[in-house]
Design a protein around this motif. Structure first.
Motif, PDB file in Angstrom:
ATOM      1  N   CYS A  93       0.832  -1.212   0.000  1.00 16.42           N
ATOM      2  CA  CYS A  93       0.000   0.000   0.000  1.00 16.42           C
ATOM      3  C   CYS A  93       0.862   1.256   0.000  1.00 16.42           C
ATOM      4  O   CYS A  93       0.574   2.229  -0.713  1.00 16.42           O
ATOM      5  CB  CYS A  93      -0.897   0.042   1.237  1.00 16.42           C
ATOM      6  SG  CYS A  93      -2.255  -1.137   1.170  1.00 16.42           S
ATOM      7  N   ASP A  94       1.925   1.249   0.803  1.00 17.81           N
ATOM      8  CA  ASP A  94       2.781   2.432   0.901  1.00 17.81           C
ATOM      9  C   ASP A  94       3.501   2.679  -0.425  1.00 17.81           C
ATOM     10  O   ASP A  94       3.681   3.824  -0.849  1.00 17.81           O
ATOM     11  CB  ASP A  94       3.812   2.258   2.020  1.00 17.81           C
ATOM     12  CG  ASP A  94       3.151   2.107   3.397  1.00 17.81           C
ATOM     13  OD1 ASP A  94       1.912   2.274   3.476  1.00 17.81           O
ATOM     14  OD2 ASP A  94       3.867   1.809   4.367  1.00 17.81           O
ATOM     15  N   LEU A  98       2.375   1.829  -3.350  1.00 15.34           N
ATOM     16  CA  LEU A  98       1.372   2.296  -4.312  1.00 15.34           C
ATOM     17  C   LEU A  98       0.954   3.746  -4.051  1.00 15.34           C
ATOM     18  O   LEU A  98       0.513   4.442  -4.968  1.00 15.34           O
ATOM     19  CB  LEU A  98       0.161   1.362  -4.293  1.00 15.34           C
ATOM     20  CG  LEU A  98       0.456   0.000  -4.927  1.00 15.34           C
ATOM     21  CD1 LEU A  98      -0.623  -1.015  -4.582  1.00 15.34           C
ATOM     22  CD2 LEU A  98       0.606   0.133  -6.442  1.00 15.34           C
ATOM     23  N   SER A  99       1.090   4.212  -2.807  1.00 17.13           N
ATOM     24  CA  SER A  99       0.810   5.624  -2.519  1.00 17.13           C
ATOM     25  C   SER A  99       1.712   6.532  -3.342  1.00 17.13           C
ATOM     26  O   SER A  99       1.296   7.600  -3.784  1.00 17.13           O
ATOM     27  CB  SER A  99       1.064   5.932  -1.040  1.00 17.13           C
ATOM     28  OG  SER A  99       0.014   5.469  -0.262  1.00 17.13           O
ATOM     29  N   GLU A 110       0.760   6.260  -7.100  1.00 22.91           N
ATOM     30  CA  GLU A 110      -0.472   6.994  -7.386  1.00 22.91           C
ATOM     31  C   GLU A 110      -0.184   8.425  -7.869  1.00 22.91           C
ATOM     32  O   GLU A 110      -1.062   9.084  -8.431  1.00 22.91           O
ATOM     33  CB  GLU A 110      -1.317   7.023  -6.102  1.00 22.91           C
ATOM     34  CG  GLU A 110      -2.715   7.577  -6.238  1.00 22.91           C
ATOM     35  CD  GLU A 110      -3.510   7.439  -4.931  1.00 22.91           C
ATOM     36  OE1 GLU A 110      -4.725   7.228  -5.009  1.00 22.91           O
ATOM     37  OE2 GLU A 110      -2.895   7.526  -3.833  1.00 22.91           O
ATOM     38  N   HIS A 111       1.036   8.931  -7.619  1.00 26.34           N
ATOM     39  CA  HIS A 111       1.355  10.308  -8.027  1.00 26.34           C
ATOM     40  C   HIS A 111       1.664  10.431  -9.515  1.00 26.34           C
ATOM     41  O   HIS A 111       1.569  11.518 -10.075  1.00 26.34           O
ATOM     42  CB  HIS A 111       2.540  10.844  -7.222  1.00 26.34           C
ATOM     43  CG  HIS A 111       2.172  11.296  -5.842  1.00 26.34           C
ATOM     44  ND1 HIS A 111       1.352  12.363  -5.627  1.00 26.34           N
ATOM     45  CD2 HIS A 111       2.501  10.816  -4.621  1.00 26.34           C
ATOM     46  CE1 HIS A 111       1.193  12.540  -4.319  1.00 26.34           C
ATOM     47  NE2 HIS A 111       1.871  11.607  -3.686  1.00 26.34           N
ATOM     48  N   LYS A 124      -0.132   3.317 -12.308  1.00 29.50           N
ATOM     49  CA  LYS A 124       0.480   2.695 -11.136  1.00 29.50           C
ATOM     50  C   LYS A 124       1.370   1.522 -11.553  1.00 29.50           C
ATOM     51  O   LYS A 124       2.462   1.330 -11.003  1.00 29.50           O
ATOM     52  CB  LYS A 124      -0.606   2.227 -10.155  1.00 29.50           C
ATOM     53  CG  LYS A 124      -1.368   3.378  -9.507  1.00 29.50           C
ATOM     54  CD  LYS A 124      -2.285   2.918  -8.377  1.00 29.50           C
ATOM     55  CE  LYS A 124      -3.488   2.144  -8.860  1.00 29.50           C
ATOM     56  NZ  LYS A 124      -4.501   1.920  -7.810  1.00 29.50           N
ATOM     57  N   ALA A 134       1.570   8.699   4.093  1.00 31.39           N
ATOM     58  CA  ALA A 134       0.339   9.495   4.003  1.00 31.39           C
ATOM     59  C   ALA A 134       0.032  10.237   5.309  1.00 31.39           C
ATOM     60  O   ALA A 134      -0.592  11.301   5.291  1.00 31.39           O
ATOM     61  CB  ALA A 134      -0.841   8.609   3.611  1.00 31.39           C
TER      62      ALA A 134
END
Lengths: 430, 430
Positions: free
Chosen positions: B250-251, B253-254, B257-258, B295, B355
């Motif tokens: 998840c981290d 992919l954060s 996501e940019h 992504k 985040a």
């Protein structure tokens, strides 16, 4: 000829505007000339360094670097003592600038800053008539205190060998490597690295227009950090009727001595002082005629005396100017200093001529010029320290703050991954 | 396709070198395009701002600036609460960064530092899909705490009117002026000033490639100060076998996501973790398919998992990388953190995903990218403070130190005026 004396008023910008336009080095021509040199050093490394040194210095380099500790030096005792006193004072003032790591609790979490030094530094020292050993102390000591591990000295080679004073300074400062390449090619060697020269992440120190252009260009490319762009030297002096006009004239000429584009601006409320300083400048030209044409050009064309009706206007003008050096020679200089917003280094009172800070008192003499003190600082330990921020978030705080992160990330269209990275932790025990 | 997993060793640079080449925004093309825009704004002021806004945004500007306090806004209570909590946390952490003036005695003289703020600031906020209200908090709060007096918000106009959240943020932050001009022309307006827009000495905030190119070019000209040059976003994660592979995915992919040029690098000693994270990334692509192609490109082409045999090698690689964001998810993250030298912002432990710092914990999210953390820091109060050094030399100390100044100025060929400016004071009572 005489220095211009102007009766100025803050409410009439025309009365002072011409004195706000401080000389800014125009680097565009020099930049065009150095670009092929930078490219050649980047591509050919040591080969290019030897080629350019042959071409510009007329010297066939054997070794490109030397270890200062391997060379015997003999410096006169009194000279050594002077530099050791300067070194001790600079160290004391800069050690007081060192930062301590810290952390605080914010909303249940630990947030802090850890200070770490930049990894490497090249200190440039010009050769020839611009040999300023004092600048080697100023560029190196703050970095040593900040903890910079890899420091090299970059300086042009000399036919008669490097000046002993430079080698000796490298020895007492613990510098392990001298790169004997000058000019733009010396800066390029440090910025890109070559077979002989390790790359430096930061480059400081004065140099000619080609050195300045190379530093500025490479910094703009994000390749190196630099001290603030260096232009011609300037001093601003705020003085009242208690000041000694002869001393002020000397202080103004100290800047003029750096070059014909240097600038010295006196701000005063005293017409008498203004006229007396003008006279003292003329006397000084007669009794100290060394480099007369240069000093006169600086004083007559790039300097001036502005007489304001109130001290507040002198201070306001100084803040508009944002000078490199500022002397305040008034009855209570701390009173005026309290309203000073922009200046590189400030010298308070009768016994604080700029030359004291240039050499021995302990402050740094590598300063922002041409109004740069509006946004830049003098060289210091902070120049070589980075603030690494950190945080440790607790489970409780994450649970409390997750709803806010959810809303904010939705608003920014980043909820899918940013939001989720917090959500998965929030849901851990659900 | 899958994220590359590499078994790397510090002694074999070939095993990891390709992961050190982080994306750096190439601004040369954009710079060529914006130069005429900057020149036009410099020459024609407001006229050029209206022309470009018509051309690029299709909007005929009535007023170029607006006073946010004059506009009614209605923000949902829960959104307002989220931003107020973020604001409070950012304020707490940044207030702790404020500097105190100080002075010490060195060799009998008073030497000190006074901190003063830069005079003015423009905070740029992009429009459209890149509306990041959180960045307005991050750019503005440190400046307010530093004492910057004149802060304006620069943002592109919108056909349907400015986003209410931006106006509301300007209101709660006390920003007095919004300049409704975007892109390079908005940056130029702030840097040069126009009839309607006061000049700003400093410009911060994210923007597209034209905004970045304008900031970078104008800063290179010495016209403005900027936050460090911003490139694509990156995260580096150091993790051991105690870390949760799904959270790590998840981290990563954060960051992905940019944008497709974003980068996420996992460093671990655990082959099992490496494989589990790779699997979790594939699962995430299936269950959260928004912006999938982007992504996947970021993860498959610009990211990677490096498995080292020792944790020391993970740390050493991270220091080579000098990442923008660094997460340490190990048993005792402070232990590894002690050896971290270069990183923009560090996130320690299981519950500290990036985040949290992006939005709410209180640290700043405007950070140096592309290895810039080797020499630059995150945005903070120090970004907007200058160190004005000062000194008051005593007569006694001047008398004692004069012989040293004499020697040193002789050595530098500056004894005639520099030396004399101290000598005349030395001789005062003789």
């Amino acid at each position: 000829m005489a220095i211009p004396i102007v009766f100025a008023s803050l409410s009439e910008p025309k009365s002072y505007q011409s004195f706000l336009k401080m000389a800014k080095a125009d680097l565009s021509e020099a930049t065009a000339k150095i670009l092929p040199i930078l490219a050649a050093v980047h591509l050919e490394g040591d080969t290019a360094l030897r080629k350019f040194t042959n071409q510009f210095d007329g010297i066939a380099l054997e070794s490109i670097t030397l270890d200062p500790q391997s060379i015997k030096t003999k410096i006169p005792n009194n000279v050594a003592e002077a530099f050791l006193v300067a070194k001790a004072n600079i160290e004391t003032f800069h050690k007081a600038q060192m930062r301590q790591d810290w952390s605080i609790k914010v909303d249940g979490n630990t947030l802090g800053i850890k200070y770490t030094p930049v990894p490497s530094l090249a200190v440039y020292a010009p050769g020839g008539t611009a040999l300023y050993p004092s600048s080697v102390l100023m560029g190196t000591i703050p970095a040593i205190i900040a903890g910079v591990k890899d420091i090299q000295l970059v300086t042009p080679p000399q036919k008669e060998g490097l000046p002993e004073i430079l080698i000796w300074l490298a020895q007492i400062l613990g510098i392990k490597r001298i790169v004997t390449v000058g000019g733009a090619q010396g800066i390029a060697a440090a910025a890109y690295g070559t077979e002989s020269v390790p790359k430096s992440e930061f480059i400081v120190g004065p140099g000619n227009v080609y050195v300045a252009a190379a530093k500025s260009y490479l910094s703009g490319q994000g390749l190196i950090g630099i001290d603030s762009p260096a232009g011609p030297s300037e001093v601003c002096i705020i003085a009242d009727e208690t000041a000694n006009p002869m001393w002020i004239a000397c202080d103004m000429l100290s800047q003029a001595e750096h070059g014909e584009d240097s600038s010295a601006i006196l701000l005063t409320t005293s017409k008498m002082l203004a006229e007396a300083v003008s006279k003292e400048l003329e006397i000084a030209f007669q009794i100290r005629p060394k480099r007369l044409a240069m000093k006169q050009k600086a004083i007559y064309e790039n300097s001036g005396i502005l007489v304001f009706s109130k001290m507040e206007e002198c201070i306001a003008f100084s803040n508009l100017l944002a000078p490199e050096h500022l002397e305040i020679q008034t009855k209570d200089p701390y009173f005026e200093f309290a309203s000073i917003e922009h200046a590189g280094s400030v010298f308070l009172g009768r016994y604080s001529p700029v030359a004291m800070g240039d050499y021995i008192s302990g402050t740094n003499h590598i300063l922002p010029t041409a109004g740069g003190s509006r946004i830049y600082s003098s060289l210091g330990v902070d120049t070589f320290l980075k603030r690494v921020t950190y945080q440790e978030v607790t489970k409780e705080s994450l649970n409390k703050l997750y709803p806010y992160v959810k809303l904010m990330s939705e608003l920014e269209g980043l909820d899918e991954e940013h939001g989720t990275s917090v959500k998965v932790r929030y849901e851990e025990n659900i």
